[in-house]
Design an enzyme around this catalytic site. Structure first.
Site, short mmCIF file in Angstrom:
data_model
loop_
_atom_site.label_atom_id
_atom_site.label_comp_id
_atom_site.label_asym_id
_atom_site.label_seq_id
_atom_site.Cartn_x
_atom_site.Cartn_y
_atom_site.Cartn_z
N LYS A 22 35.11 57.74 30.35
CA LYS A 22 35.33 56.78 29.25
C LYS A 22 34.04 56.01 28.96
CE LYS A 22 37.27 52.69 30.26
NZ LYS A 22 36.54 51.49 29.87
N ASN A 23 33.39 55.52 30.02
CA ASN A 23 32.25 54.62 29.82
C ASN A 23 30.95 55.34 29.48
OD1 ASN A 23 33.99 52.55 30.19
ND2 ASN A 23 33.32 52.03 32.26
N ARG A 92 36.67 45.62 23.62
CA ARG A 92 35.44 44.84 23.56
C ARG A 92 34.20 45.73 23.56
NH1 ARG A 92 32.62 43.44 27.11
NH2 ARG A 92 32.40 41.32 26.32
N CYS A 116 38.00 38.56 28.35
CA CYS A 116 39.17 39.41 28.61
C CYS A 116 39.73 38.96 29.96
CB CYS A 116 38.77 40.89 28.64
SG CYS A 116 37.83 41.32 30.10
N ARG A 121 32.79 37.60 29.80
CA ARG A 121 32.15 38.77 29.18
C ARG A 121 31.20 38.38 28.03
NH1 ARG A 121 35.44 43.21 30.54
NH2 ARG A 121 33.61 44.52 30.24
N ASP A 304 34.43 48.50 39.23
CA ASP A 304 35.60 49.20 38.66
C ASP A 304 36.42 49.91 39.73
OD1 ASP A 304 34.00 50.20 35.53
OD2 ASP A 304 34.73 48.29 36.28
N ILE A 326 30.45 40.85 40.38
CA ILE A 326 30.13 41.17 38.99
C ILE A 326 30.95 40.32 38.01
CG2 ILE A 326 29.97 42.98 37.23
CD1 ILE A 326 28.10 43.45 39.64
N ARG A 396 44.37 52.84 28.62
CA ARG A 396 43.05 52.60 28.03
C ARG A 396 41.99 53.43 28.72
NH1 ARG A 396 41.18 46.71 27.54
NH2 ARG A 396 39.49 47.98 26.77
C1 EPZ Z 1 30.56 47.83 31.58
O1 EPZ Z 1 31.01 46.61 31.01
C2 EPZ Z 1 31.81 48.70 31.75
N1 EPZ Z 1 32.38 48.96 30.43
C3 EPZ Z 1 32.81 47.98 32.64
O2 EPZ Z 1 33.92 48.85 32.83
C4 EPZ Z 1 32.15 47.72 34.00
O3 EPZ Z 1 33.06 47.01 34.82
C5 EPZ Z 1 30.87 46.91 33.79
O4 EPZ Z 1 29.99 47.59 32.88
C6 EPZ Z 1 30.12 46.67 35.09
O5 EPZ Z 1 29.81 47.90 35.67
C7 EPZ Z 1 31.82 49.93 29.65
O6 EPZ Z 1 30.85 50.57 30.01
C8 EPZ Z 1 32.48 50.17 28.33
P1 EPZ Z 1 28.01 44.26 32.01
P2 EPZ Z 1 29.91 45.58 30.42
O7 EPZ Z 1 27.39 43.85 30.72
O8 EPZ Z 1 28.75 46.31 29.89
C9 EPZ Z 1 27.30 39.62 32.54
C10 EPZ Z 1 36.18 49.44 32.94
O9 EPZ Z 1 37.09 49.09 33.70
N2 EPZ Z 1 26.72 39.66 31.18
O10 EPZ Z 1 27.31 45.25 32.87
O11 EPZ Z 1 30.63 44.64 29.52
C11 EPZ Z 1 28.79 39.92 32.57
O12 EPZ Z 1 29.56 38.75 32.32
C12 EPZ Z 1 35.21 48.43 32.38
O13 EPZ Z 1 35.97 50.64 32.59
C13 EPZ Z 1 26.16 38.50 30.64
O14 EPZ Z 1 26.15 37.46 31.27
O15 EPZ Z 1 29.48 44.80 31.73
C14 EPZ Z 1 29.00 40.45 33.97
O16 EPZ Z 1 29.12 39.36 34.86
C15 EPZ Z 1 35.57 47.01 32.80
N3 EPZ Z 1 25.62 38.55 29.39
C16 EPZ Z 1 27.70 41.19 34.27
O17 EPZ Z 1 26.73 40.69 33.32
C17 EPZ Z 1 25.60 39.71 28.66
O18 EPZ Z 1 25.08 39.69 27.52
C18 EPZ Z 1 27.77 42.70 34.11
O19 EPZ Z 1 28.34 42.93 32.85
C19 EPZ Z 1 26.19 40.87 29.21
C20 EPZ Z 1 26.73 40.83 30.48
#
Ligand code: EPZ
Length: 417
Positions: A22-23, A92, A116, A121, A304, A326, A396
């Site tokens: 998916k990702n 999202r 979420c 996020r 995840d 995370i 999802r």
């Molecule tokens: C991706 O989400 C994945 N989703 C998530 O999978 C996964 O849990 C996550 O990466 C971490 O591995 C997709 O790829 C579609 P991040 P993402 O930006 O990109 C902070 C699932 O279950 N952050 O790597 O949204 C954030 O709050 C989903 O399949 C900021 O502060 O995660 C988090 O604490 C859930 N500012 C950390 O970074 C930003 O601009 C990592 O988030 C962006 C992120």
């Protein structure tokens, strides 16, 4: 709304095939915005989140056709640059169209995803990066409005290695003027998969999979035909299912190199794992050893997989501590697991788990994607019947998980309530 009903206690046996990731599919389908023409994507999982991004692309003027696990997208007539709230609130990761839209249409209006169940996020790192490429960013009425006549390469440092932030900036800089360097970039296999697709399209992306990614802007890109990599989180979820039920299963069409941290941790619990090219054989081995766990950016243990692993620790021998580093609210599954007899105490980002002799089946409610998977896993090992409601969360990110588990001998079925 559908529910999934499980009668626990059956060891899983046999073979199962992992679907497309998916990702990886989400950013790769979004990359079709970057240039006009017909893209063909194979091994695309049939998931609600994939439906969401297909609907979003169609709303922008793309012609989207699906046939089984193949999706064809013709973006020649893309004529919209907006990702409306009703789309983004459902998924999202729709934020992934921001970078490609800015590159192709010179403007983008994307609803802010908002938080979420698992956390706030934010997308500040995405927006800061796009500003550094020369975009003018306005936040108004819950939307990001971005414009850029011409994006120019720059050096971008991520405070946190954001997965979709790295993906958005890779896509936005693919045809920017000059070179972009992403530092402290995310290293997930899905980043490398996207970079491979961009390079097949004619981009020049080097260093994906490391924390420094260099993108030399090119003048044009072309549509491609590609296959989506296997889903490492689905594979990991099935591995935990085998360990939990003291089963013996072969997980086919996976990439063991994407699963090293999960293999390492499972082996420490005593599980027997054999790697045979793109198949992993997992044999349970009771009693399960308790171990500690910290979720970290790749190649660390994936957040995840935290909820799934917590179920394993809840029936292990002794105490374990899980640190969720995370997301700030990714323990929602704990209360439902405790209703099934788990002994788990939360303190901030730490979960203390005291292994119990067994879980007992109960009616439980799913709250987010991976929490849903953990409740299904708990039902596989609990005595009696578990009824998981709100399984739309599960749909999802998992394609027919209950059918895959049933094919391995689980007493599991989906009912429409
Ligand atoms: C991706 O989400 C994945 N989703 C998530 O999978 C996964 O849990 C996550 O990466 C971490 O591995 C997709 O790829 C579609 P991040 P993402 O930006 O990109 C902070 C699932 O279950 N952050 O790597 O949204 C954030 O709050 C989903 O399949 C900021 O502060 O995660 C988090 O604490 C859930 N500012 C950390 O970074 C930003 O601009 C990592 O988030 C962006 C992120």
């Amino acid at each position: 709304m559908d529910e999934i009903i499980i009668k626990g206690g059956r060891p899983l046996k046999g073979e199962v095939i992992v679907g497309g990731a998916k990702n990886a599919a989400l950013p790769i389908l979004a990359a079709s915005i970057l240039t006009g023409g017909t893209f063909t994507f194979h091994n695309v999982p049939k998931l609600k989140d994939i439906d969401s991004i297909k609907q979003l692309l169609a709303s922008m003027g793309a012609d989207v056709k699906s046939n089984g696990h193949t999706v064809c997208i013709d973006t020649a007539n893309l004529n919209h640059f907006e990702a409306p709230y009703e789309h983004v609130r459902k998924m999202r990761a729709s934020i992934l169209v921001l970078g490609p839209l800015l590159s192709r249409m010179k403007k983008a209006k994307v609803s802010m995803p908002g938080g979420c169940a698992i956390g706030a996020r934010p997308i500040d790192l995405h927006l800061n990066g796009l500003s550094l490429l020369g975009a003018d960013i306005k936040l108004a009425h819950g939307y990001v409005e971005a414009t850029a006549q011409k994006l120019s390469g720059n050096e971008i440092y991520f405070d946190i290695p954001t997965v979709t932030g790295t993906e958005n900036l890779m896509m936005a800089s693919a045809m920017a003027k000059g070179t972009t360097i992403l530092r402290n970039a995310a290293r997930e296999p899905e980043i490398t998969a996207l970079a491979d697709v961009l390079n097949q399209m004619g981009a020049d992306v080097q260093g994906a999979g490391s924390s420094v990614i260099t993108i030399k802007g090119v003048k044009k890109l072309k549509p491609v035909t590609v296959s989506i990599i296997p889903d490492r989180i689905e594979a990991g979820t099935l591995m935990v299912a085998a360990a939990l039920t003291n089963g013996d299963i072969k997980i086919k069409n996976c990439d063991p190199n994407h699963l090293r941290s999960i293999i390492h941790k499972l082996e420490k619990t005593g599980v027997d794992i054999k790697i045979l090219k793109n198949t992993i054989r997992v044999k349970g081995n009771l009693p399960i050893n308790s171990i500690d766990l910290k979720t970290m950016p790749y190649p660390g243990f994936p957040t995840d997989m935290q909820a799934q692993f917590m179920v394993l620790m809840s029936v292990a021998n002794g105490f374990s501590v899980i640190d969720e580093n995370i997301f700030e609210n990714r323990f929602i599954h704990v209360s439902e697991l405790c209703r099934m007899g788990a002994d788990i105490t939360i303190s901030g980002s730490h979960a203390m788990i005291k292994g119990v002799a067994g879980l007992s089946g109960a009616p439980v409610m799913a709250s987010d994607l991976r929490a849903s998977a953990s409740l299904i896993l708990a039902g596989l090992v609990a005595t009696g019947t578990t009824r998981v409601s709100r399984v739309y969360h599960l749909d999802r990110g998992y394609e027919s998980l209950e059918k895959k588990l049933a094919s391995l001998g689980a007493a599991i079925k989906r009912v429409s309530s």
